[in-house]
Design a protein around this motif. Structure first.
Motif, PDB file in Angstrom:
ATOM      1  N   HIS A 116      -3.798   4.250   8.825  1.00  0.00           N
ATOM      2  CA  HIS A 116      -2.963   3.059   9.028  1.00  0.00           C
ATOM      3  C   HIS A 116      -3.768   1.941   9.694  1.00  0.00           C
ATOM      4  O   HIS A 116      -3.669   0.779   9.313  1.00  0.00           O
ATOM      5  CB  HIS A 116      -1.744   3.398   9.889  1.00  0.00           C
ATOM      6  N   ARG A 127       0.844  -1.182   0.000  1.00  0.00           N
ATOM      7  CA  ARG A 127       0.000   0.000   0.000  1.00  0.00           C
ATOM      8  C   ARG A 127       0.886   1.240   0.000  1.00  0.00           C
ATOM      9  O   ARG A 127       2.039   1.190   0.418  1.00  0.00           O
ATOM     10  CB  ARG A 127      -0.900   0.032   1.254  1.00  0.00           C
ATOM     11  N   THR A 169      -6.049   0.470   7.164  1.00  0.00           N
ATOM     12  CA  THR A 169      -5.292  -0.401   6.260  1.00  0.00           C
ATOM     13  C   THR A 169      -4.981  -1.743   6.932  1.00  0.00           C
ATOM     14  O   THR A 169      -5.069  -2.807   6.314  1.00  0.00           O
ATOM     15  CB  THR A 169      -3.971   0.290   5.859  1.00  0.00           C
ATOM     16  N   TYR A 170      -4.629  -1.662   8.204  1.00  0.00           N
ATOM     17  CA  TYR A 170      -4.325  -2.889   8.960  1.00  0.00           C
ATOM     18  C   TYR A 170      -5.538  -3.809   9.003  1.00  0.00           C
ATOM     19  O   TYR A 170      -5.425  -5.019   8.751  1.00  0.00           O
ATOM     20  CB  TYR A 170      -3.874  -2.514  10.368  1.00  0.00           C
ATOM     21  N   VAL A 184      -5.513 -13.176  15.386  1.00  0.00           N
ATOM     22  CA  VAL A 184      -5.700 -11.972  16.194  1.00  0.00           C
ATOM     23  C   VAL A 184      -6.959 -12.122  17.044  1.00  0.00           C
ATOM     24  O   VAL A 184      -7.889 -12.831  16.661  1.00  0.00           O
ATOM     25  CB  VAL A 184      -5.838 -10.710  15.318  1.00  0.00           C
ATOM     26  N   CYS A 195      -6.126 -13.326   8.291  1.00  0.00           N
ATOM     27  CA  CYS A 195      -4.942 -14.011   7.786  1.00  0.00           C
ATOM     28  C   CYS A 195      -3.927 -14.259   8.889  1.00  0.00           C
ATOM     29  O   CYS A 195      -2.966 -14.989   8.711  1.00  0.00           O
ATOM     30  CB  CYS A 195      -4.306 -13.210   6.646  1.00  0.00           C
ATOM     31  N   ARG A 196      -4.110 -13.638  10.011  1.00  0.00           N
ATOM     32  CA  ARG A 196      -3.252 -13.876  11.182  1.00  0.00           C
ATOM     33  C   ARG A 196      -4.137 -14.149  12.387  1.00  0.00           C
ATOM     34  O   ARG A 196      -5.292 -13.735  12.428  1.00  0.00           O
ATOM     35  CB  ARG A 196      -2.361 -12.655  11.475  1.00  0.00           C
ATOM     36  N   LEU A 240       2.738  -7.278   7.126  1.00  0.00           N
ATOM     37  CA  LEU A 240       1.747  -7.345   6.048  1.00  0.00           C
ATOM     38  C   LEU A 240       2.007  -6.296   4.978  1.00  0.00           C
ATOM     39  O   LEU A 240       1.806  -6.533   3.786  1.00  0.00           O
ATOM     40  CB  LEU A 240       0.335  -7.171   6.616  1.00  0.00           C
ATOM     41  N   TYR A 295       1.362  -5.507  11.313  1.00  0.00           N
ATOM     42  CA  TYR A 295       1.058  -4.523  10.268  1.00  0.00           C
ATOM     43  C   TYR A 295       2.273  -4.291   9.378  1.00  0.00           C
ATOM     44  O   TYR A 295       2.159  -4.272   8.146  1.00  0.00           O
ATOM     45  CB  TYR A 295       0.612  -3.225  10.929  1.00  0.00           C
ATOM     46  N   THR A 298      -8.890  -9.196   4.566  1.00  0.00           N
ATOM     47  CA  THR A 298      -9.180  -9.373   3.137  1.00  0.00           C
ATOM     48  C   THR A 298      -8.195 -10.314   2.459  1.00  0.00           C
ATOM     49  O   THR A 298      -8.295 -10.550   1.258  1.00  0.00           O
ATOM     50  CB  THR A 298      -9.172  -8.034   2.384  1.00  0.00           C
ATOM     51  N   ARG A 299      -7.221 -10.810   3.215  1.00  0.00           N
ATOM     52  CA  ARG A 299      -6.274 -11.779   2.638  1.00  0.00           C
ATOM     53  C   ARG A 299      -6.253 -12.994   3.564  1.00  0.00           C
ATOM     54  O   ARG A 299      -6.009 -12.868   4.751  1.00  0.00           O
ATOM     55  CB  ARG A 299      -4.857 -11.198   2.567  1.00  0.00           C
ATOM     56  N   GLU A 323      -8.026  -3.851   6.927  1.00  0.00           N
ATOM     57  CA  GLU A 323      -8.223  -4.368   5.570  1.00  0.00           C
ATOM     58  C   GLU A 323      -7.297  -5.544   5.288  1.00  0.00           C
ATOM     59  O   GLU A 323      -7.724  -6.592   4.803  1.00  0.00           O
ATOM     60  CB  GLU A 323      -7.985  -3.260   4.546  1.00  0.00           C
ATOM     61  N   LEU A 324      -6.016  -5.362   5.586  1.00  0.00           N
ATOM     62  CA  LEU A 324      -5.032  -6.405   5.285  1.00  0.00           C
ATOM     63  C   LEU A 324      -5.291  -7.670   6.081  1.00  0.00           C
ATOM     64  O   LEU A 324      -5.119  -8.785   5.593  1.00  0.00           O
ATOM     65  CB  LEU A 324      -3.618  -5.879   5.573  1.00  0.00           C
ATOM     66  N   ILE A 325      -5.709  -7.487   7.312  1.00  0.00           N
ATOM     67  CA  ILE A 325      -5.960  -8.646   8.177  1.00  0.00           C
ATOM     68  C   ILE A 325      -7.138  -9.473   7.660  1.00  0.00           C
ATOM     69  O   ILE A 325      -7.106 -10.696   7.652  1.00  0.00           O
ATOM     70  CB  ILE A 325      -6.258  -8.173   9.617  1.00  0.00           C
ATOM     71  N   ASP A 353      -4.269 -15.633   2.965  1.00  0.00           N
ATOM     72  CA  ASP A 353      -3.031 -16.394   2.752  1.00  0.00           C
ATOM     73  C   ASP A 353      -2.004 -16.094   3.845  1.00  0.00           C
ATOM     74  O   ASP A 353      -2.316 -15.529   4.870  1.00  0.00           O
ATOM     75  CB  ASP A 353      -2.443 -16.058   1.370  1.00  0.00           C
ATOM     76  N   VAL A 354      -0.773 -16.447   3.599  1.00  0.00           N
ATOM     77  CA  VAL A 354       0.384 -16.296   4.494  1.00  0.00           C
ATOM     78  C   VAL A 354       0.206 -17.125   5.767  1.00  0.00           C
ATOM     79  O   VAL A 354      -0.794 -16.980   6.458  1.00  0.00           O
ATOM     80  CB  VAL A 354       0.639 -14.827   4.891  1.00  0.00           C
ATOM     81  N   HIS A 391       0.548  -6.157  17.217  1.00  0.00           N
ATOM     82  CA  HIS A 391      -0.287  -5.703  16.100  1.00  0.00           C
ATOM     83  C   HIS A 391       0.527  -4.820  15.160  1.00  0.00           C
ATOM     84  O   HIS A 391       0.435  -4.940  13.939  1.00  0.00           O
ATOM     85  CB  HIS A 391      -1.506  -4.934  16.618  1.00  0.00           C
TER      86      HIS A 391
END
Lengths: 206, 206
Positions: free
Chosen positions: B192, A155, B195-196, B157, B154-155, A199, A196, B202-203, B198-200, B205-206, A192
């Motif tokens: 931020h 991003r 975004t975190y 949490v 994806c993690r 990711l 972040y 919406t994906r 979203e990343l957590i 994988d990993v 966290h």
DNA sequence: TAGATTGCATACCATTCGGTATGTTTTTAA
DNA sequence: TTAAAAACATACCGAATGGTATGCAATCTA
């Protein structure tokens, strides 16, 4: 030798810091401070010109310790790996270690304490607070900038605000930790933040 | 009608809050407060039993406003979308909007101000602070729990610490914003956090 | 319209505050 | 060993502090 005077001075600073983090600067009178130390006004005013001198010495010491801790941790991280991203992740992990053994909430950040009664302090004292954040931000954003050149972020993020985020995690977590009386909030928020960073810099899609 | 007395009372509360966020609770004397309002002690003690009563009324009002704002924003978000994840992202966006027009740093969170001089306040006042964080945490973690059932993170949490993270963002950003005198730090940190999230979620994988 | 209540001002008080002046003891250095 | 400097203690001061007691004008109510 350290000198007995210097030892007393440090005792005053330690106790003052602890009390200020619980009652605020204006809430800690010199009388209460010296009484809790078993000292007298003569002792206090031998080591400090006035209360503002105490405030300045205290924040100076705290800021120096903070920057030194950061430098030490960063140096350790740099020895462990060459990749800037891994260096940063290790650095965050080193801070996690510090808060892992705490059973009680961290008493708080003296800078934050001062920030919420900024007008109580003279220009010089306020400058020290500002300086600490500016220096930390500079060092951190530099490291993050190195990360970005090697690991393109998934991003569009700027290194300065990411550096701010790291400092912000501590400040925010301390407040929650104090008010909720939970010691492990700081570690959780640090994790966290670390997640972040991972990711952002380990996947270049989306 | 609002009543002239209630209007004066609100004026006192408003000014007290502004001054406390700059000088701290102990740093704001009743004399200074009423002088800055052009009032007298008779006026103050007509509306408040003592200084602690002011402190309690003030934090009560602030906490209620905070919870109300949260409820309103959440209700608006829920009307706009049915997906809990999108609701949360919209919610964060609504908070961003609030800080978008600020040219000066947000004056600060009264809860945080109190937290850094907690021992100045009675048990009742401290309970209000605790309650505000507990309630916010409960509502937020509930929403995040809903998100997790639909969008597997994806993690690994937990919703509570993620909820804490949202509150922590504000508290941390306010401190940086005040000390660095930069108004846009809060928005950047909110972005931020968004975004975190979203990343957590919406994906997978990993 | 009389009386009561509300909303505020004035004057005052005991305590605490930061700070000073002046000791006395302890340590250091020649 | 002795002078001096450092490390404290004691006593005190003016100002600021939170708080009270009282007065009084405006407003509401019966």
């Amino acid at each position: 030798m350290a000198g007995k005077g210097e030892e007393t001075r440090e005792r005053i600073l330690d106790r003052a810091q602890a009390m200020i983090l619980e009652c605020g600067y204006a809430g800690v009178s010199i009388d209460k401070l010296i009484q809790s130390l078993g000292l007298t006004k003569g002792a206090f005013f031998h080591h400090f010109r006035n209360k503002n001198d105490l405030a300045r010495s205290l924040i100076r010491r705290y800021a120096d310790q903070g920057l030194e801790l950061f430098s030490d941790n960063l140096a350790r991280a740099k020895k462990l790996t060459d990749d800037p991203l891994q260096q940063f992740l290790v650095l965050i992990g080193l801070y996690e270690e510090i808060f892992e053994d705490l059973t009680e909430p961290y008493p708080g950040c003296l800078l934050a304490s001062y920030v919420y009664e900024l007008q109580q302090f003279d220009e010089q004292t306020r400058a020290i607070i500002n300086e600490e954040f500016v220096l930390s931000r500079a060092e951190l954003s530099k490291l993050i900038g190195e990360i970005m050149t090697i690991h393109p972020p998934c991003r569009d993020v700027d290194p300065v605000s990411l550096a701010d985020g790291f400092m912000s995690v501590f400040e925010g977590a301390f407040i929650l930790s104090k008010s909720l009386d939970e010691a492990d909030i700081t570690i959780q928020q640090l994790r966290h933040y670390k997640t972040y960073i991972e990711l952002i810099f380990t996947r270049s899609d989306v």
